[in-house]
Scaffold this motif. Structure first.
Motif, PDB file in Angstrom:
ATOM      1  N   LEU A 250       0.819  -1.209   0.000  1.00 51.33           N
ATOM      2  CA  LEU A 250       0.000   0.000   0.000  1.00 51.33           C
ATOM      3  C   LEU A 250       0.852   1.258   0.000  1.00 51.33           C
ATOM      4  O   LEU A 250       1.960   1.271   0.554  1.00 51.33           O
ATOM      5  N   VAL A 251       0.306   2.298  -0.616  1.00 51.84           N
ATOM      6  CA  VAL A 251       0.855   3.644  -0.510  1.00 51.84           C
ATOM      7  C   VAL A 251      -0.305   4.557  -0.122  1.00 51.84           C
ATOM      8  O   VAL A 251      -1.348   4.541  -0.799  1.00 51.84           O
ATOM      9  N   MET A 252      -0.166   5.307   0.952  1.00 51.56           N
ATOM     10  CA  MET A 252      -1.225   6.211   1.407  1.00 51.56           C
ATOM     11  C   MET A 252      -0.847   7.648   1.063  1.00 51.56           C
ATOM     12  O   MET A 252       0.235   8.113   1.442  1.00 51.56           O
ATOM     13  N   THR A 253      -1.719   8.330   0.335  1.00 47.92           N
ATOM     14  CA  THR A 253      -1.458   9.701  -0.073  1.00 47.92           C
ATOM     15  C   THR A 253      -2.417  10.668   0.635  1.00 47.92           C
ATOM     16  O   THR A 253      -3.361  10.254   1.297  1.00 47.92           O
ATOM     17  N   LYS A 254      -2.149  11.958   0.478  1.00 45.08           N
ATOM     18  CA  LYS A 254      -3.026  13.046   0.934  1.00 45.08           C
ATOM     19  C   LYS A 254      -3.254  13.050   2.444  1.00 45.08           C
ATOM     20  O   LYS A 254      -4.321  13.445   2.916  1.00 45.08           O
ATOM     21  N   LEU A 255      -2.246  12.634   3.186  1.00 45.38           N
ATOM     22  CA  LEU A 255      -2.358  12.725   4.642  1.00 45.38           C
ATOM     23  C   LEU A 255      -2.325  14.166   5.120  1.00 45.38           C
ATOM     24  O   LEU A 255      -2.634  14.444   6.281  1.00 45.38           O
ATOM     25  N   ASP A 256      -1.952  15.076   4.234  1.00 46.69           N
ATOM     26  CA  ASP A 256      -1.933  16.485   4.605  1.00 46.69           C
ATOM     27  C   ASP A 256      -3.309  17.126   4.497  1.00 46.69           C
ATOM     28  O   ASP A 256      -3.484  18.274   4.889  1.00 46.69           O
ATOM     29  N   GLY A 257      -4.297  16.396   3.996  1.00 45.31           N
ATOM     30  CA  GLY A 257      -5.611  17.005   3.789  1.00 45.31           C
ATOM     31  C   GLY A 257      -6.733  16.299   4.501  1.00 45.31           C
ATOM     32  O   GLY A 257      -7.881  16.350   4.066  1.00 45.31           O
ATOM     33  N   THR A 258      -6.426  15.604   5.593  1.00 48.07           N
ATOM     34  CA  THR A 258      -7.463  14.809   6.236  1.00 48.07           C
ATOM     35  C   THR A 258      -7.397  14.891   7.750  1.00 48.07           C
ATOM     36  O   THR A 258      -6.344  15.143   8.319  1.00 48.07           O
ATOM     37  N   ALA A 259      -8.523  14.669   8.385  1.00 52.66           N
ATOM     38  CA  ALA A 259      -8.577  14.499   9.834  1.00 52.66           C
ATOM     39  C   ALA A 259      -8.772  13.026  10.149  1.00 52.66           C
ATOM     40  O   ALA A 259      -9.158  12.665  11.256  1.00 52.66           O
ATOM     41  N   ARG A 260      -8.540  12.169   9.169  1.00 54.21           N
ATOM     42  CA  ARG A 260      -8.834  10.746   9.323  1.00 54.21           C
ATOM     43  C   ARG A 260      -7.596   9.882   9.158  1.00 54.21           C
ATOM     44  O   ARG A 260      -7.648   8.811   8.588  1.00 54.21           O
ATOM     45  N   GLY A 261      -6.468  10.369   9.626  1.00 55.31           N
ATOM     46  CA  GLY A 261      -5.231   9.621   9.463  1.00 55.31           C
ATOM     47  C   GLY A 261      -5.228   8.276  10.155  1.00 55.31           C
ATOM     48  O   GLY A 261      -4.406   7.419   9.847  1.00 55.31           O
ATOM     49  N   GLY A 262      -6.170   8.073  11.076  1.00 56.58           N
ATOM     50  CA  GLY A 262      -6.216   6.803  11.798  1.00 56.58           C
ATOM     51  C   GLY A 262      -6.588   5.620  10.938  1.00 56.58           C
ATOM     52  O   GLY A 262      -6.403   4.474  11.349  1.00 56.58           O
ATOM     53  N   VAL A 263      -7.107   5.859   9.723  1.00 58.56           N
ATOM     54  CA  VAL A 263      -7.498   4.734   8.873  1.00 58.56           C
ATOM     55  C   VAL A 263      -6.304   3.866   8.517  1.00 58.56           C
ATOM     56  O   VAL A 263      -6.445   2.662   8.286  1.00 58.56           O
ATOM     57  N   LEU A 264      -5.123   4.443   8.466  1.00 56.05           N
ATOM     58  CA  LEU A 264      -3.936   3.651   8.142  1.00 56.05           C
ATOM     59  C   LEU A 264      -3.654   2.633   9.247  1.00 56.05           C
ATOM     60  O   LEU A 264      -3.174   1.529   8.971  1.00 56.05           O
TER      61      LEU A 264
END
Length: 387
Positions: A333-347
């Motif tokens: 997996l590659v997770m993008t757009k962590l700079d635009g979310t309040a939902r980083g916990g999904v990772l």
């Protein structure tokens, strides 16, 4: 700027939600750090107890030697300025040296007993950060196992939470493996707008910078903008980009790209694919066709299948992983757009549920905004904990 600082700064929406929430939970039921368990009041003296002796008046300077109430002689104090009663120094503020060393300036730190109501509040807070119910319960249960009934501060809860998150994610923090096989075929998949094209461009540039020869196949033959974007990245990195006329069969392009990569002895072949919704059966079947055609040339290909996820989709990322794993045998997996979310916990939820390797995370559009995944840095950034 270090990637951790960039990660922490740009994950502000996520970390500030957790950070503010933790502070509020502790303060709601706070017990000052200097508070002690109330002691029982001293018992009243018995009614027949002897009264306290009356204060002894000061000795008359003319009398020498002075006599104590018991009759024992006591040397008279010389009448000099030095004989005046010394003034006691001001007592140190509560906490003293330790508080000063910790930079708290003597201020009391709010603490709260970790009990069932507090654990429920912590679970709800983690769920709002999109960590999911099961993962939130697992994190709080592990914290309770060692600290239930203890008085904890918000900073201690952040540290405990970061440790649990890092523990869950440590096994999946793996860079994309590089094989001796040439060409190593890397298929990149994901839904519309997840950041596949940009991720491919960044990977190509980074691999090229460490001496790998790379070819890109612009397999999104239905979107001209995606092809143009890859061509820009290719020019920047000095990497050739293979294209086909708009509307062409992407499976045919992937096959031709493999032939060219073999002929040129390229180390890596990165194949872009059109974004597709996981609930569109026709588009998903097209992806399955690309995999079948690639395997006709090399039964072991693709050697890596990277699923690019958009952090802003929250819990929907879980269903995306479920679907793409069935059709494309996702390997990382590659997770993008962590700079635009309040939902980083999904990772964290993804790591806990699927255990798939997380190769990299992205926090912006620049080439150095994509970096290998570090579980401890991520956990600290997510909880707002300083390192």
């Amino acid at each position: 700027m270090s990637f951790f600082k960039k990660l922490k700064d740009r994950m502000l929406k996520s970390s500030s939600r957790l950070e503010a929430g933790l502070d509020a939970i502790v303060e709601e039921g706070q017990e000052p750090s200097g508070a002690e368990v109330p002691q029982a009041p001293d018992a009243a003296p018995p009614s027949d107890a002897a009264p306290a002796p009356a204060p002894v008046p000061p000795a008359d300077p003319a009398e020498s030697p002075a006599t104590a109430p018991s009759g024992a002689p006591v040397p008279a104090a010389p009448q000099t300025p030095e004989a005046q009663t010394p003034v006691s120094p001001e007592p140190e503020s509560k906490g003293g040296l330790i508080d000063r060393l910790m930079g708290r300036g003597g201020q009391e730190v709010a603490r709260r007993t970790l009990d069932d109501p507090m654990l429920e509040q912590l679970e709800e807070l983690l769920i709002t950060a999109d960590m999911g119910v099961d993962t939130a319960l697992r994190v709080t249960a592990n914290i309770a196992e060692s600290h239930f009934g203890k008085r904890v501060s918000a900073e201690e809860v952040k540290r405990l939470m970061a440790e649990e998150i890092a523990r869950i994610m440590e096994p999946v923090a793996q860079p994309m493996p590089i094989y001796s096989k040439k060409p190593q075929v890397v298929l990149v998949v994901g839904v519309n707008g997840s950041g596949k094209t940009t991720t491919i461009g960044k990977l190509a540039s980074q691999f090229r910078a460490v001496g790998k020869s790379v070819i890109i196949a612009a397999g999104d033959t239905f979107r001209a903008a995606a092809v143009e974007q890859l061509q820009v990245w290719g020019e920047r990195a000095g990497v050739p980009v293979l294209t086909a006329p708009e509307g062409s069969d992407p499976a045919s392009l992937a096959f031709d790209a493999m032939l060219k990569a073999e002929a040129e002895g390229a180390d890596l072949l990165l194949i872009d694919t059109a974004g597709r919704l996981q609930n569109r059966a026709d588009l998903m079947e097209e992806l399955a066709k690309i995999v079948r055609v690639i395997r006709k040339r090399d039964p072991e290909a693709p050697h890596n299948t990277l699923l690019v996820l958009d952090a802003t989709t929250g819990q929907n990322a879980l269903s995306q992983v479920e679907t793409f794993r069935k059709l494309a045998d996702v390997s990382g997996l590659v997770m993008t757009k962590l700079d635009g979310t309040a939902r980083g916990g999904v990772l964290v939820a993804l790591a806990d549920r699927f255990g798939l390797p997380i190769h990299a995370i992205g926090v912006g559009e620049q080439i150095d905004d994509l970096a290998p995944f570090d579980p401890e840095d991520y956990a600290c950034a997510l909880t707002g904990l300083e390192v």
